[in-house]
Write a protein that holds these residues in place. Sequence first.
Motif, PDB file in Angstrom:
ATOM      1  N   ILE A 228      33.746 -72.041  54.094  1.00  0.00           N
ATOM      2  CA  ILE A 228      33.933 -73.158  53.160  1.00  0.00           C
ATOM      3  C   ILE A 228      34.810 -74.254  53.787  1.00  0.00           C
ATOM      4  N   GLU A 229      35.828 -73.833  54.528  1.00  0.00           N
ATOM      5  CA  GLU A 229      36.693 -74.812  55.207  1.00  0.00           C
ATOM      6  C   GLU A 229      35.864 -75.646  56.196  1.00  0.00           C
ATOM      7  N   ALA A 230      34.969 -74.980  56.934  1.00  0.00           N
ATOM      8  CA  ALA A 230      34.134 -75.687  57.924  1.00  0.00           C
ATOM      9  C   ALA A 230      33.182 -76.670  57.238  1.00  0.00           C
ATOM     10  N   TYR A 231      32.495 -76.231  56.170  1.00  0.00           N
ATOM     11  CA  TYR A 231      31.552 -77.101  55.463  1.00  0.00           C
ATOM     12  C   TYR A 231      32.310 -78.270  54.796  1.00  0.00           C
ATOM     13  N   SER A 232      33.504 -77.978  54.283  1.00  0.00           N
ATOM     14  CA  SER A 232      34.314 -79.043  53.655  1.00  0.00           C
ATOM     15  C   SER A 232      34.714 -80.084  54.696  1.00  0.00           C
ATOM     16  N   GLU A 233      35.032 -79.626  55.891  1.00  0.00           N
ATOM     17  CA  GLU A 233      35.425 -80.534  56.965  1.00  0.00           C
ATOM     18  C   GLU A 233      34.258 -81.462  57.328  1.00  0.00           C
ATOM     19  N   ILE A 234      33.050 -80.905  57.378  1.00  0.00           N
ATOM     20  CA  ILE A 234      31.880 -81.743  57.671  1.00  0.00           C
ATOM     21  C   ILE A 234      31.674 -82.773  56.560  1.00  0.00           C
ATOM     22  N   ASN A 235      31.771 -82.311  55.320  1.00  0.00           N
ATOM     23  CA  ASN A 235      31.596 -83.227  54.182  1.00  0.00           C
ATOM     24  C   ASN A 235      32.663 -84.332  54.215  1.00  0.00           C
ATOM     25  N   ARG A 236      33.891 -83.936  54.561  1.00  0.00           N
ATOM     26  CA  ARG A 236      34.984 -84.915  54.627  1.00  0.00           C
ATOM     27  C   ARG A 236      34.698 -85.961  55.709  1.00  0.00           C
ATOM     28  N   ARG A 237      34.282 -85.495  56.903  1.00  0.00           N
ATOM     29  CA  ARG A 237      34.008 -86.445  57.993  1.00  0.00           C
ATOM     30  C   ARG A 237      32.859 -87.390  57.634  1.00  0.00           C
ATOM     31  N   ILE A 238      31.831 -86.862  56.955  1.00  0.00           N
ATOM     32  CA  ILE A 238      30.691 -87.717  56.550  1.00  0.00           C
ATOM     33  C   ILE A 238      31.181 -88.787  55.576  1.00  0.00           C
ATOM     34  N   ASN A 239      31.979 -88.366  54.587  1.00  0.00           N
ATOM     35  CA  ASN A 239      32.467 -89.326  53.582  1.00  0.00           C
ATOM     36  C   ASN A 239      33.393 -90.358  54.184  1.00  0.00           C
ATOM     37  N   ASP A 240      34.217 -89.952  55.144  1.00  0.00           N
ATOM     38  CA  ASP A 240      35.126 -90.899  55.795  1.00  0.00           C
ATOM     39  C   ASP A 240      34.362 -91.911  56.619  1.00  0.00           C
ATOM     40  N   PHE A 241      33.215 -91.481  57.149  1.00  0.00           N
ATOM     41  CA  PHE A 241      32.452 -92.359  58.067  1.00  0.00           C
ATOM     42  C   PHE A 241      31.596 -93.369  57.302  1.00  0.00           C
ATOM     43  N   ILE A 242      31.005 -92.890  56.206  1.00  0.00           N
ATOM     44  CA  ILE A 242      30.040 -93.766  55.483  1.00  0.00           C
ATOM     45  C   ILE A 242      30.769 -94.788  54.605  1.00  0.00           C
TER      46      ILE A 242
END
Length: 242
Positions: A228-242
């Motif tokens: 969950i930490e890994a998937y959350s990190e991906i979601n966070r990076r996507i949201n920060d980028f877009i």
Amino acid sequence: MNNEHELIYEGKAKKVFSHDDADKVIIEFKDDATAFNALKKAKFEGKGKLNCLISSRIFEILKNENIPTHFIALKNENTIIAQKIKIIPLEIVLRNTAYGSLCRQTTIRSGTDLVKPLIDIYLKNDELNDPLITKDRIELMNIISSKELDLIIGLTLKINVILKNFFKNIQLKLVDFKLEFGYDFQNNMVLGDEISPDNCRLWDLNQNSDTIVSLDKDRFRNDLGGLIEAYSEINRRINDFI
Ligand code: UDP
């Protein structure tokens, strides 16, 4: 999901419900995780929501790049509205870097960056354990024509270019991924299923050491913990980028 929407299909990671429009469906992302043809099972609270959000963002990017997809809109945190499609029973895997089954079945060493993307096609059939299949066998079984297969391969290569660039921007290496295609109501070939850390291998480029840090389902397959930490990190990076 409310009762007006009939459950049409339940898979390992998703439920598909009917929509008021007959040519649409509602897809709910589940918290269940399976690996090794469902021999290994677990539940991760929040995984469905994370995959739904991540996949929706990625499908939006692909749509903007004129890739035909089933995705219509995010409905809520763990459901999307999509076009109803007839899924082609093939799993299209594209590999940029050698890992997983490619290394178990050949002498290619894990982590080798491939000179050009490799496309491996598997027959989607749990009873047969999703075997690797050839172009000639696909034709022999009348699954799709060679012209349609070429269309799928072309789309997969195009999707790889878009995704590889996108993930690089958020410090992730796209090692490999699996796609599924289908036909919509007008018989157009469209990308279906999901694109998430459940069916992509994503390695963290934000690392000083040479060790591989997987931010994908390998955390579950290989008992690494922290899914969950890994998937959350991906979601966070996507949201920060877009
Ligand atoms: N994959 C998938 N579903 C499958 C098999 C593979 O989504 O049923 C994805 C997997 O997450 C990886 C890629 O396809 O990103 C290649 O997987 P591989 O063939 O190496 O299989 P594995 O090592 O997982 O058995």
